[in-house]
Each structure stands twice: as C-alpha cells, then as structure tokens.
Design an enzyme around this catalytic site. Structure first.
Site, PDB file in Angstrom:
ATOM      1  CG  ASP A 106      43.446  54.992  49.763  1.00 55.88           C
ATOM      2  OD1 ASP A 106      44.223  54.370  50.518  1.00 55.88           O
ATOM      3  OD2 ASP A 106      42.449  55.624  50.162  1.00 55.88           O
ATOM      4  CG  HIS A 122      35.777  46.764  50.405  1.00 56.24           C
ATOM      5  ND1 HIS A 122      35.139  47.811  51.019  1.00 56.24           N
ATOM      6  CD2 HIS A 122      35.081  45.657  50.759  1.00 56.24           C
ATOM      7  CE1 HIS A 122      34.090  47.359  51.713  1.00 56.24           C
ATOM      8  NE2 HIS A 122      34.045  46.055  51.580  1.00 56.24           N
ATOM      9  CB  CYS A 150      47.020  39.369  29.938  1.00 55.96           C
ATOM     10  SG  CYS A 150      48.354  38.334  30.555  1.00 55.96           S
ATOM     11  CB  CYS A 155      47.532  35.493  27.965  1.00 55.91           C
ATOM     12  SG  CYS A 155      46.283  35.453  29.280  1.00 55.91           S
TER      13      CYS A 155
HETATM   14 ZN   LIG Z   1      47.122  36.459  31.126  1.00 59.77          ZN
END
Ligand SMILES: [Zn+2]
Length: 245
Positions: A106, A122, A150, A155
């Site tokens: 968090d 984690h 993205c 991309c």
């Molecule tokens: Zn990217």
C-alpha cells in the site's frame, strides 16, 4: 507490561533497527488482510489464480479487470497511515537508522515519512510499469482506463502492476538481507510469517546474532526464534511503547 519495558530498553539501546512488517500493520488503516483466516484470499481461491503472473501473461485484459476488483484499487488512495506507521517514522526522528522490509503493497510506510530505507518486498500497488519499454505510471493513469496501456509512441503495450504476482520472482531478498546485516535489532510487526521467502528473514537475523522481537496478535511458526514474543494488538502495544521512548 514487562515485555513492553524490555522492548523499549532494546529500542533505546539500538542505533539501527530492521523492522519487518505485514498485513497487521495495515489493517489499522482499514486495509483488509488478504491472507489471514478471515481475510479476502481465503474466501475465494480463484483470486490467487487471477492475480498470477501466468494469468497476466495469457489474459492481460481480463487480468486487469479482476485485479482492480480484487484489490479495490480505486479506494486505495484514500487509505492513510495509522499509529503504527507513525511510530516507525518517529524512530527516524529519534535518530535511529531504520530499515523497513514490508510485505504490504500500500505504500503507507513512505507516506508516513520513513525515507531512509523502505524495502517493498512484494512491490507496490500504486504504480505499474510497461513490460516493453520500462516506463512507469502512477495510480491516476492506471485507473483512467479499465486496461492501462503504455502511451509511448509506437509502444501500446498493456502495463504490468508493480506488485509481485503469484509466480513472479522475488527480487528484493538480498537487499533485505543487507538491511539485516547492518542492523542491531530486529523487530517483526503484524505478520504471521507464513509466506516464503519473506518468512526466512528472521532466521537470517538470528544467524547474524541480532536480538529479536515479534509483536503479533497470534502465534507464528517462527516464534521460537525470538527473544521477546508479544501477542497483543499492534496499535495498543505501540501506544504503550511510545510512552516509554
Ligand atoms: Zn511502453
């Protein structure tokens, strides 16, 4: 309480402390414990499958829908640090060198003001990264579309969350070991130490000869490693402790 007295002495004496934190630290902020017996994971085992690396790689679009539902990520930005987080950031203010190794995703330790060394074992729920070009995105971007993609020219790859998914490698273990090596005291807060390899860290601290203290509501399989075992509500223990520092 005598154990709290003993702990306050250990903290006062140590110049550097490594602190392992788990879900019990975040529950006081209203964040559900995903793995405890009454936690969200145990209610539905498919959650583990839907948040796995394998599911992300095979069904990335559906992965994101399930992921957002499971982590209630839309609500996450409203969670605030609690007394336990504040206590740990106050240790830095007192002049201690503090390393926090947390299982929580968090981001609340950094938000509470710990800035020396927070190792998010984690990962972190508040960001995602493009697996192709490496560009990192924040929570508002992640939440804008159902499936975040993205925006780099040419991309258009589906982003991967920055939490460690089931099946992902753990990349922060040796960093956590370095933190243990450079500390004089280990404090374990609010974790049942059931998840490996995180649960191996107390054994490593024991090998290094650190005094070891655990505060957790329930007993853990690793309790035998500790010099001081405090089975109490974390917030209450921390309040008693603060009066003594
Ligand atoms: Zn990217």
């Amino acid at each position: 309480m005598e154990q709290i007295d003993q702990l306050s002495k250990l903290i006062n004496k140590a110049t550097s402390i490594v602190i392992l934190t788990g879900a019990g630290v975040s529950t006081a902020s209203g964040i559900p414990d995903f793995r405890s017996t009454d936690g969200r994971w145990t209610a539905d085992h498919s959650r583990e499958f839907y948040t796995s690396r394998e599911y992300f790689l095979t069904e990335p679009e559906d992965f994101w829908l399930k992921y957002k539902e499971i982590f209630r990520i839309k609500l996450l930005k409203d969670y605030q640090p609690n007394k336990v987080h504040t206590f740990l950031s106050n240790l830095e203010t007192l002049g201690k060198k503090v390393s926090i190794v947390t299982q929580n995703v968090d981001g609340l330790h950094s938000l509470a003001g710990n800035e020396q060394d927070v190792i998010e074992y984690h990962g972190n729920l508040n960001t995602a990264t493009c697996p192709k070009c490496g560009k990192k995105y924040d929570l508002p971007f992640i939440m804008k579309e159902d499936v975040p993609v993205c925006n780099e020219r040419g991309c258009h790859t589906i982003l991967k969350p920055d939490i460690v998914l089931y099946g992902d490698p753990i990349t922060k273990h040796s960093e956590a070991e370095r933190a243990i090596e450079s500390s004089e005291l280990m404090l374990v807060l609010g974790t049942s130490l059931l998840v490996t390899p995180f649960s191996l860290l107390p054994s490593y601290a024991k090998q290094m000869g650190l005094p070891m203290v655990i505060i957790n509501r329930e007993s853990t399989p690793m309790d035998y490693l500790f010099d001081l075992i405090i089975h109490e509500e974390l917030v209450s223990a921390v309040e008693q402790l603060e009066e003594r520092l």
